[in-house]
Scaffold this motif. Structure first.
Motif, PDB file in Angstrom:
ATOM      1  N   LYS A  98     -98.980  -2.364 -13.471  1.00  0.00           N
ATOM      2  CA  LYS A  98     -98.375  -2.513 -14.505  1.00  0.00           C
ATOM      3  C   LYS A  98     -98.766  -1.702 -15.739  1.00  0.00           C
ATOM      4  O   LYS A  98     -97.897  -0.966 -16.489  1.00  0.00           O
ATOM      5  CB  LYS A  98     -98.205  -3.889 -15.295  1.00  0.00           C
ATOM      6  N   LEU A  99     -99.957  -1.334 -15.784  1.00  0.00           N
ATOM      7  CA  LEU A  99    -100.779  -0.462 -16.839  1.00  0.00           C
ATOM      8  C   LEU A  99    -100.284   1.086 -16.484  1.00  0.00           C
ATOM      9  O   LEU A  99     -99.601   1.625 -17.496  1.00  0.00           O
ATOM     10  CB  LEU A  99    -102.113  -0.655 -16.807  1.00  0.00           C
ATOM     11  N   VAL A 100    -100.242   1.361 -15.170  1.00  0.00           N
ATOM     12  CA  VAL A 100     -99.631   2.651 -14.962  1.00  0.00           C
ATOM     13  C   VAL A 100     -98.258   3.031 -15.285  1.00  0.00           C
ATOM     14  O   VAL A 100     -98.004   4.010 -15.724  1.00  0.00           O
ATOM     15  CB  VAL A 100    -100.129   3.073 -13.541  1.00  0.00           C
ATOM     16  N   ALA A 101     -97.469   2.057 -14.811  1.00  0.00           N
ATOM     17  CA  ALA A 101     -95.899   2.050 -15.182  1.00  0.00           C
ATOM     18  C   ALA A 101     -96.020   2.042 -16.815  1.00  0.00           C
ATOM     19  O   ALA A 101     -95.005   2.946 -17.276  1.00  0.00           O
ATOM     20  CB  ALA A 101     -95.233   0.746 -14.619  1.00  0.00           C
ATOM     21  N   ALA A 102     -96.592   1.538 -17.611  1.00  0.00           N
ATOM     22  CA  ALA A 102     -96.791   1.411 -19.270  1.00  0.00           C
ATOM     23  C   ALA A 102     -97.078   2.952 -19.442  1.00  0.00           C
ATOM     24  O   ALA A 102     -96.482   3.623 -20.536  1.00  0.00           O
ATOM     25  CB  ALA A 102     -97.536   0.632 -19.639  1.00  0.00           C
ATOM     26  N   ILE A 103     -98.005   3.616 -18.840  1.00  0.00           N
ATOM     27  CA  ILE A 103     -98.374   5.096 -19.143  1.00  0.00           C
ATOM     28  C   ILE A 103     -97.183   5.851 -18.891  1.00  0.00           C
ATOM     29  O   ILE A 103     -96.783   6.898 -19.600  1.00  0.00           O
ATOM     30  CB  ILE A 103     -99.663   5.236 -18.248  1.00  0.00           C
ATOM     31  N   HIS A 104     -96.583   5.899 -17.917  1.00  0.00           N
ATOM     32  CA  HIS A 104     -95.304   6.479 -17.535  1.00  0.00           C
ATOM     33  C   HIS A 104     -94.055   6.384 -18.451  1.00  0.00           C
ATOM     34  O   HIS A 104     -93.583   7.367 -18.880  1.00  0.00           O
ATOM     35  CB  HIS A 104     -94.909   6.368 -16.003  1.00  0.00           C
ATOM     36  N   GLU A 105     -93.957   5.170 -18.866  1.00  0.00           N
ATOM     37  CA  GLU A 105     -93.094   4.806 -19.924  1.00  0.00           C
ATOM     38  C   GLU A 105     -93.220   4.982 -21.240  1.00  0.00           C
ATOM     39  O   GLU A 105     -92.337   4.996 -22.021  1.00  0.00           O
ATOM     40  CB  GLU A 105     -92.350   3.433 -19.335  1.00  0.00           C
ATOM     41  N   HIS A 106     -94.639   5.138 -21.643  1.00  0.00           N
ATOM     42  CA  HIS A 106     -94.894   5.349 -22.970  1.00  0.00           C
ATOM     43  C   HIS A 106     -94.036   6.481 -23.757  1.00  0.00           C
ATOM     44  O   HIS A 106     -93.806   7.458 -23.066  1.00  0.00           O
ATOM     45  CB  HIS A 106     -96.395   5.935 -22.815  1.00  0.00           C
ATOM     46  N   PRO A 107     -93.696   6.121 -24.978  1.00  0.00           N
ATOM     47  CA  PRO A 107     -92.812   7.229 -25.572  1.00  0.00           C
ATOM     48  C   PRO A 107     -93.366   8.550 -25.832  1.00  0.00           C
ATOM     49  O   PRO A 107     -92.583   9.713 -25.746  1.00  0.00           O
ATOM     50  CB  PRO A 107     -92.767   6.745 -27.125  1.00  0.00           C
ATOM     51  N   PHE A 108     -94.710   8.737 -25.838  1.00  0.00           N
ATOM     52  CA  PHE A 108     -95.241  10.036 -25.460  1.00  0.00           C
ATOM     53  C   PHE A 108     -94.974  10.909 -24.393  1.00  0.00           C
ATOM     54  O   PHE A 108     -94.522  12.073 -24.340  1.00  0.00           O
ATOM     55  CB  PHE A 108     -97.088  10.061 -25.874  1.00  0.00           C
ATOM     56  N   ASN A 109     -95.283  10.317 -23.259  1.00  0.00           N
ATOM     57  CA  ASN A 109     -94.996  10.816 -21.899  1.00  0.00           C
ATOM     58  C   ASN A 109     -93.668  11.040 -21.701  1.00  0.00           C
ATOM     59  O   ASN A 109     -92.986  11.922 -20.991  1.00  0.00           O
ATOM     60  CB  ASN A 109     -95.779  10.170 -20.781  1.00  0.00           C
ATOM     61  N   ALA A 110     -92.654  10.199 -22.230  1.00  0.00           N
ATOM     62  CA  ALA A 110     -90.912  10.107 -22.080  1.00  0.00           C
ATOM     63  C   ALA A 110     -90.677  11.439 -22.904  1.00  0.00           C
ATOM     64  O   ALA A 110     -89.935  12.179 -22.335  1.00  0.00           O
ATOM     65  CB  ALA A 110     -90.654   8.967 -22.485  1.00  0.00           C
ATOM     66  N   VAL A 127    -120.339   2.800  -9.761  1.00  0.00           N
ATOM     67  CA  VAL A 127    -119.555   2.372 -10.877  1.00  0.00           C
ATOM     68  C   VAL A 127    -119.243   3.621 -11.865  1.00  0.00           C
ATOM     69  O   VAL A 127    -117.961   3.626 -12.446  1.00  0.00           O
ATOM     70  CB  VAL A 127    -120.226   1.334 -11.763  1.00  0.00           C
ATOM     71  N   VAL A 128    -119.982   4.437 -11.991  1.00  0.00           N
ATOM     72  CA  VAL A 128    -119.704   5.860 -12.575  1.00  0.00           C
ATOM     73  C   VAL A 128    -118.433   6.290 -11.998  1.00  0.00           C
ATOM     74  O   VAL A 128    -117.675   6.821 -12.705  1.00  0.00           O
ATOM     75  CB  VAL A 128    -121.035   6.849 -12.712  1.00  0.00           C
ATOM     76  N   VAL A 129    -118.352   6.565 -10.710  1.00  0.00           N
ATOM     77  CA  VAL A 129    -117.313   7.266  -9.943  1.00  0.00           C
ATOM     78  C   VAL A 129    -116.151   6.511 -10.188  1.00  0.00           C
ATOM     79  O   VAL A 129    -115.108   7.157 -10.388  1.00  0.00           O
ATOM     80  CB  VAL A 129    -117.830   7.271  -8.435  1.00  0.00           C
ATOM     81  N   ALA A 130    -116.252   5.140 -10.388  1.00  0.00           N
ATOM     82  CA  ALA A 130    -114.896   4.430 -10.426  1.00  0.00           C
ATOM     83  C   ALA A 130    -114.452   4.744 -11.950  1.00  0.00           C
ATOM     84  O   ALA A 130    -113.312   4.649 -12.244  1.00  0.00           O
ATOM     85  CB  ALA A 130    -115.159   3.047 -10.090  1.00  0.00           C
ATOM     86  N   ALA A 131    -115.545   4.640 -12.904  1.00  0.00           N
ATOM     87  CA  ALA A 131    -114.965   4.898 -14.227  1.00  0.00           C
ATOM     88  C   ALA A 131    -114.320   6.107 -14.580  1.00  0.00           C
ATOM     89  O   ALA A 131    -113.516   6.245 -15.293  1.00  0.00           O
ATOM     90  CB  ALA A 131    -116.241   4.761 -15.095  1.00  0.00           C
ATOM     91  N   VAL A 132    -114.498   7.350 -13.719  1.00  0.00           N
ATOM     92  CA  VAL A 132    -114.131   8.584 -14.006  1.00  0.00           C
ATOM     93  C   VAL A 132    -112.934   8.740 -13.352  1.00  0.00           C
ATOM     94  O   VAL A 132    -112.089   9.731 -13.417  1.00  0.00           O
ATOM     95  CB  VAL A 132    -115.241   9.810 -13.814  1.00  0.00           C
ATOM     96  N   LEU A 133    -112.711   8.097 -12.106  1.00  0.00           N
ATOM     97  CA  LEU A 133    -111.369   8.126 -11.352  1.00  0.00           C
ATOM     98  C   LEU A 133    -110.290   8.262 -12.264  1.00  0.00           C
ATOM     99  O   LEU A 133    -109.342   9.147 -11.792  1.00  0.00           O
ATOM    100  CB  LEU A 133    -111.491   7.129 -10.169  1.00  0.00           C
ATOM    101  N   PRO A 134    -109.882   7.211 -13.112  1.00  0.00           N
ATOM    102  CA  PRO A 134    -108.628   7.207 -13.769  1.00  0.00           C
ATOM    103  C   PRO A 134    -108.135   8.639 -14.404  1.00  0.00           C
ATOM    104  O   PRO A 134    -107.092   8.890 -14.331  1.00  0.00           O
ATOM    105  CB  PRO A 134    -108.698   6.115 -14.553  1.00  0.00           C
ATOM    106  N   CYS A 135    -109.114   9.220 -14.993  1.00  0.00           N
ATOM    107  CA  CYS A 135    -108.924  10.488 -15.651  1.00  0.00           C
ATOM    108  C   CYS A 135    -108.140  11.628 -14.682  1.00  0.00           C
ATOM    109  O   CYS A 135    -107.550  12.391 -14.945  1.00  0.00           O
ATOM    110  CB  CYS A 135    -109.912  11.043 -16.269  1.00  0.00           C
ATOM    111  N   PHE A 136    -108.851  11.384 -13.312  1.00  0.00           N
ATOM    112  CA  PHE A 136    -108.451  12.440 -12.299  1.00  0.00           C
ATOM    113  C   PHE A 136    -106.771  11.879 -11.764  1.00  0.00           C
ATOM    114  O   PHE A 136    -105.944  12.564 -11.886  1.00  0.00           O
ATOM    115  CB  PHE A 136    -109.144  12.466 -11.037  1.00  0.00           C
ATOM    116  N   TRP A 137    -106.802  10.640 -11.539  1.00  0.00           N
ATOM    117  CA  TRP A 137    -105.756  10.032 -10.692  1.00  0.00           C
ATOM    118  C   TRP A 137    -104.493   9.726 -11.610  1.00  0.00           C
ATOM    119  O   TRP A 137    -103.407  10.133 -11.181  1.00  0.00           O
ATOM    120  CB  TRP A 137    -106.264   8.669 -10.117  1.00  0.00           C
ATOM    121  N   VAL A 138    -104.756   9.154 -12.693  1.00  0.00           N
ATOM    122  CA  VAL A 138    -103.473   8.923 -13.586  1.00  0.00           C
ATOM    123  C   VAL A 138    -102.823  10.174 -14.212  1.00  0.00           C
ATOM    124  O   VAL A 138    -101.664  10.279 -14.085  1.00  0.00           O
ATOM    125  CB  VAL A 138    -104.106   8.070 -15.051  1.00  0.00           C
ATOM    126  N   TYR A 139    -103.756  11.193 -14.520  1.00  0.00           N
ATOM    127  CA  TYR A 139    -103.073  12.450 -14.974  1.00  0.00           C
ATOM    128  C   TYR A 139    -102.285  13.238 -13.749  1.00  0.00           C
ATOM    129  O   TYR A 139    -101.307  13.848 -13.929  1.00  0.00           O
ATOM    130  CB  TYR A 139    -104.100  13.440 -15.391  1.00  0.00           C
TER     131      TYR A 139
END
Length: 237
Positions: free
Chosen positions: A23-35, A137-149
């Motif tokens: 749901k959070l990733v979908a909200a990122i895609h749908e955010h006005p900035f990214n739209a 835990v450090v690896v998991a924390a940096v992963l969204p910056c890779f994956w979400v982008y």
């Protein structure tokens, strides 16, 4: 006390946390900035603000990746995070410099922009995690910056493939590039391997870090859309 291992294998870590963050990733895609970014209608002031903040974030992120490299117990992991730190600091900074020059933002103009609350919060969270949390835990924390982008960039590429003159083509191409996708896959592979060998408590901490960083990803784009300022800024001399 020794950490309790998982009793059953369960799903791979990345599949599990990506589903939890759906749901959070979908909200990122749908955010006005990214739209607006995808439509090519995002105004230059918002994008320039985003570029300035992202540059500040990447300075911190590169240090977090360098710390992950130092803390890695596997030489391949160490090499990957060291190279990623270089890419964040050098390659992506060039992207920012080019766009800021295009929008008429001088280095002096950029330096005068205060770091936004969301940028500082996200950067501080990752830096604190890098210094105090277990390496997985450090690896998991940096992963969204890779994956979400990469996920956002790929989606925008599909939407804009027929628009070669898109004003944000360089940004979209950077994060939908196959080489960047390969780095995301490697980061995911490292996270899955570490989670598979971790006990339940570490795996839960990894999931919490991934989800918190993904929340910060949404907040970062939202702060750029609103050109976030410090509400107490006028109280300080």
């Amino acid at each position: 006390m020794r950490e309790t291992a998982r009793e059953t294998p369960g799903p791979e870590f990345c599949a599990e946390v990506w589903a939890r963050a759906a749901k959070l990733v979908a909200a990122i895609h749908e955010h006005p900035f990214n739209a607006a970014l995808g439509a090519g209608t995002l105004d230059g002031e918002r994008f320039a603000f985003y570029m300035v903040q992202d540059g500040r974030y990447l300075e911190a992120f590169s240090k977090v990746l360098a710390t992950a490299s130092v803390r890695a117990t596997d030489s391949s992991d160490a090499a990957f995070f060291a190279q990623s730190a270089h890419t964040a600091l050098v390659v992506e900074r060039a992207l920012h410099t080019g766009y800021l020059a295009e929008f008429g933002v001088t280095p002096e103009d950029a330096a005068a922009v205060p770091t936004s609350p969301s940028c500082l919060a996200y950067s501080s969270y990752l830096q604190a995690t890098a210094l105090s949390a277990p390496y997985p835990v450090v690896v998991a924390a940096v992963l969204p910056c890779f994956w979400v982008y990469q996920d956002v960039g790929t989606a925008l590429l599909e939407r804009t493939a027929e628009a070669p003159d898109h004003p944000y083509r360089t940004w979209i191409d950077t994060y939908s590039d196959p080489e960047f996708a390969a780095s995301v896959e490697q980061a995911r592979s490292i996270a899955d391997r570490l989670a598979a060998g971790a006990g339940r408590a570490t795996r839960e901490a990894m999931a919490a870090a991934f989800l918190k960083a993904t929340e910060y990803e949404w907040m970062f784009w939202d702060s750029a859309w609103h050109r976030e300022t410090w509400p107490t800024a006028t109280w300080l001399s």
